[in-house]
Motif scaffolding. Structure first.
Motif, PDB file in Angstrom:
ATOM      1  N   GLU A 137     -47.552 -36.379  13.194  1.00 19.85           N
ATOM      2  CA  GLU A 137     -46.875 -35.206  12.625  1.00 19.85           C
ATOM      3  C   GLU A 137     -46.743 -34.095  13.665  1.00 19.85           C
ATOM      4  O   GLU A 137     -45.726 -33.416  13.726  1.00 19.85           O
ATOM      5  N   LEU A 138     -47.781 -33.927  14.478  1.00 22.45           N
ATOM      6  CA  LEU A 138     -47.709 -32.906  15.530  1.00 22.45           C
ATOM      7  C   LEU A 138     -46.625 -33.252  16.550  1.00 22.45           C
ATOM      8  O   LEU A 138     -45.904 -32.367  17.029  1.00 22.45           O
ATOM      9  N   LEU A 139     -46.498 -34.521  16.874  1.00 23.35           N
ATOM     10  CA  LEU A 139     -45.457 -34.938  17.817  1.00 23.35           C
ATOM     11  C   LEU A 139     -44.063 -34.718  17.234  1.00 23.35           C
ATOM     12  O   LEU A 139     -43.108 -34.459  17.973  1.00 23.35           O
ATOM     13  N   GLN A 140     -43.946 -34.787  15.915  1.00 24.63           N
ATOM     14  CA  GLN A 140     -42.660 -34.560  15.251  1.00 24.63           C
ATOM     15  C   GLN A 140     -42.363 -33.074  15.070  1.00 24.63           C
ATOM     16  O   GLN A 140     -41.235 -32.704  14.744  1.00 24.63           O
ATOM     17  N   SER A 141     -43.381 -32.230  15.262  1.00 25.89           N
ATOM     18  CA  SER A 141     -43.226 -30.781  15.060  1.00 25.89           C
ATOM     19  C   SER A 141     -43.687 -30.045  16.310  1.00 25.89           C
ATOM     20  O   SER A 141     -44.808 -29.526  16.369  1.00 25.89           O
ATOM     21  N   PRO A 142     -42.847 -29.972  17.329  1.00 31.41           N
ATOM     22  CA  PRO A 142     -43.251 -29.356  18.601  1.00 31.41           C
ATOM     23  C   PRO A 142     -43.719 -27.909  18.468  1.00 31.41           C
ATOM     24  O   PRO A 142     -44.610 -27.474  19.193  1.00 31.41           O
ATOM     25  N   GLU A 143     -43.145 -27.168  17.510  1.00 36.13           N
ATOM     26  CA  GLU A 143     -43.546 -25.767  17.331  1.00 36.13           C
ATOM     27  C   GLU A 143     -44.987 -25.675  16.818  1.00 36.13           C
ATOM     28  O   GLU A 143     -45.777 -24.845  17.276  1.00 36.13           O
ATOM     29  N   VAL A 144     -45.326 -26.554  15.898  1.00 36.67           N
ATOM     30  CA  VAL A 144     -46.697 -26.591  15.366  1.00 36.67           C
ATOM     31  C   VAL A 144     -47.653 -27.040  16.471  1.00 36.67           C
ATOM     32  O   VAL A 144     -48.739 -26.473  16.632  1.00 36.67           O
ATOM     33  N   MET A 145     -47.261 -28.066  17.226  1.00 34.64           N
ATOM     34  CA  MET A 145     -48.081 -28.542  18.338  1.00 34.64           C
ATOM     35  C   MET A 145     -48.346 -27.409  19.326  1.00 34.64           C
ATOM     36  O   MET A 145     -49.468 -27.238  19.805  1.00 34.64           O
ATOM     37  N   LYS A 146     -47.324 -26.620  19.622  1.00 37.46           N
ATOM     38  CA  LYS A 146     -47.464 -25.497  20.551  1.00 37.46           C
ATOM     39  C   LYS A 146     -48.491 -24.484  20.030  1.00 37.46           C
ATOM     40  O   LYS A 146     -49.335 -23.989  20.785  1.00 37.46           O
ATOM     41  N   LYS A 147     -48.452 -24.201  18.719  1.00 39.64           N
ATOM     42  CA  LYS A 147     -49.403 -23.258  18.133  1.00 39.64           C
ATOM     43  C   LYS A 147     -50.828 -23.804  18.180  1.00 39.64           C
ATOM     44  O   LYS A 147     -51.772 -23.069  18.469  1.00 39.64           O
ATOM     45  N   VAL A 148     -50.990 -25.094  17.900  1.00 38.81           N
ATOM     46  CA  VAL A 148     -52.327 -25.709  17.949  1.00 38.81           C
ATOM     47  C   VAL A 148     -52.869 -25.644  19.371  1.00 38.81           C
ATOM     48  O   VAL A 148     -54.019 -25.240  19.587  1.00 38.81           O
ATOM     49  N   LYS A 149     -52.057 -26.032  20.345  1.00 43.75           N
ATOM     50  CA  LYS A 149     -52.489 -25.973  21.745  1.00 43.75           C
ATOM     51  C   LYS A 149     -52.841 -24.550  22.146  1.00 43.75           C
ATOM     52  O   LYS A 149     -53.841 -24.315  22.837  1.00 43.75           O
ATOM     53  N   GLY A 150     -52.027 -23.584  21.698  1.00 43.98           N
ATOM     54  CA  GLY A 150     -52.296 -22.185  22.015  1.00 43.98           C
ATOM     55  C   GLY A 150     -53.626 -21.730  21.439  1.00 43.98           C
ATOM     56  O   GLY A 150     -54.395 -21.041  22.117  1.00 43.98           O
ATOM     57  N   GLU A 151     -53.903 -22.096  20.189  1.00 45.78           N
ATOM     58  CA  GLU A 151     -55.177 -21.722  19.579  1.00 45.78           C
ATOM     59  C   GLU A 151     -56.341 -22.346  20.340  1.00 45.78           C
ATOM     60  O   GLU A 151     -57.345 -21.677  20.613  1.00 45.78           O
ATOM     61  N   LEU A 152     -56.213 -23.612  20.715  1.00 44.67           N
ATOM     62  CA  LEU A 152     -57.280 -24.294  21.452  1.00 44.67           C
ATOM     63  C   LEU A 152     -57.517 -23.634  22.808  1.00 44.67           C
ATOM     64  O   LEU A 152     -58.664 -23.408  23.213  1.00 44.67           O
ATOM     65  N   ARG A 153     -56.431 -23.300  23.519  1.00 49.58           N
ATOM     66  CA  ARG A 153     -56.576 -22.635  24.820  1.00 49.58           C
ATOM     67  C   ARG A 153     -57.225 -21.257  24.669  1.00 49.58           C
ATOM     68  O   ARG A 153     -58.070 -20.868  25.463  1.00 49.58           O
ATOM     69  N   GLU A 154     -56.795 -20.537  23.633  1.00 54.55           N
ATOM     70  CA  GLU A 154     -57.315 -19.184  23.411  1.00 54.55           C
ATOM     71  C   GLU A 154     -58.813 -19.213  23.085  1.00 54.55           C
ATOM     72  O   GLU A 154     -59.581 -18.405  23.592  1.00 54.55           O
ATOM     73  N   VAL A 155     -59.222 -20.157  22.259  1.00 57.07           N
ATOM     74  CA  VAL A 155     -60.618 -20.213  21.813  1.00 57.07           C
ATOM     75  C   VAL A 155     -61.523 -20.840  22.868  1.00 57.07           C
ATOM     76  O   VAL A 155     -62.618 -20.342  23.125  1.00 57.07           O
ATOM     77  N   PHE A 156     -61.064 -21.913  23.522  1.00 58.89           N
ATOM     78  CA  PHE A 156     -61.947 -22.656  24.414  1.00 58.89           C
ATOM     79  C   PHE A 156     -61.670 -22.450  25.893  1.00 58.89           C
ATOM     80  O   PHE A 156     -62.546 -22.713  26.719  1.00 58.89           O
ATOM     81  N   GLY A 157     -60.499 -22.033  26.237  1.00 62.06           N
ATOM     82  CA  GLY A 157     -60.178 -21.865  27.652  1.00 62.06           C
ATOM     83  C   GLY A 157     -60.314 -23.181  28.387  1.00 62.06           C
ATOM     84  O   GLY A 157     -59.665 -24.160  28.042  1.00 62.06           O
ATOM     85  N   THR A 158     -61.199 -23.215  29.365  1.00 59.13           N
ATOM     86  CA  THR A 158     -61.390 -24.429  30.160  1.00 59.13           C
ATOM     87  C   THR A 158     -62.612 -25.240  29.706  1.00 59.13           C
ATOM     88  O   THR A 158     -62.961 -26.224  30.343  1.00 59.13           O
ATOM     89  N   LYS A 159     -63.241 -24.800  28.641  1.00 55.84           N
ATOM     90  CA  LYS A 159     -64.412 -25.519  28.114  1.00 55.84           C
ATOM     91  C   LYS A 159     -64.013 -26.956  27.785  1.00 55.84           C
ATOM     92  O   LYS A 159     -63.047 -27.187  27.066  1.00 55.84           O
TER      93      LYS A 159
END
Length: 178
Positions: A137-159
């Motif tokens: 579903e994420l692969l079918q929804s690039p905008e949602v995938m972008k938001k998920v990746k953004g949240e992960l980067r924001e919360v974890f950074g390089t962890k």
């Protein structure tokens, strides 16, 4: 699968050939259960088992029951030898089995094997399938995938290591999974 095996029998799947066989049986049963079956669309011909799915599933269930019988027999021999309880599901069920028989319950050894088989078959691929569906579903929804990746980067950074407790601080990812 290992978690279920440890919960039910207190053994890892790699601890013996019969348990590895159970793992293979569960995988094959999952594939059979998901296969399209003509009998589902034409119940009048179900008895013919045109695709042989029922026959194959019956063989898998028989194999699973043999493995579970082996586990029960090993546990009963261990108890007779004075080995300590493992306090797993098998111990609990064996303790209750005598009590159930006295009460005239319909729960017998076959019902117990059926319960364990259901646990293994139902408990194995559900998590994997859910993750695969979410990823598709994420692969079918690039905008949602972008938001998920953004949240992960924001919360974890390089962890690199993420803990289960970290999920509480990922509300968007939680929403996607739900």
């Amino acid at each position: 699968m290992n978690t279920l095996s440890r919960t039910v029998f207190s053994i890892d799947l790699d601890s013996g050939p019969s348990v590895r066989e159970l793992k293979d049986m569960v995988k094959e049963a999952t594939v059979l259960a998901m296969a399209p079956n003509v009998s589902d669309f034409f119940p009048a011909i179900a008895a013919a088992d045109l695709q042989g799915l029922r026959r194959k599933m019956a063989a898998l269930v028989a194999t699973a029951y043999q493995i579970m019988d082996q586990q029960v027999e090993q546990r009963l021999r261990a108890r007779e030898a004075g080995e300590p309880r493992k306090n797993d599901m098998l111990d609990v069920v064996l303790d209750k089995e005598h009590e159930w028989r006295q009460e005239g319950s319909v729960i017998d050894r076959n019902a117990i094997k059926g319960l364990f088989t259901d646990l293994f078959v139902a408990g194995v691929d559900t998590s994997t399938t859910t993750i695969e569906w979410a990823m598709a579903e994420l692969l079918q929804s690039p905008e949602v995938m972008k938001k998920v990746k953004g949240e992960l980067r924001e919360v974890f950074g390089t962890k690199m290591q993420v803990e289960e407790s970290d999920i509480a601080i990922l509300p968007y990812l939680k929403a996607v999974v739900k």
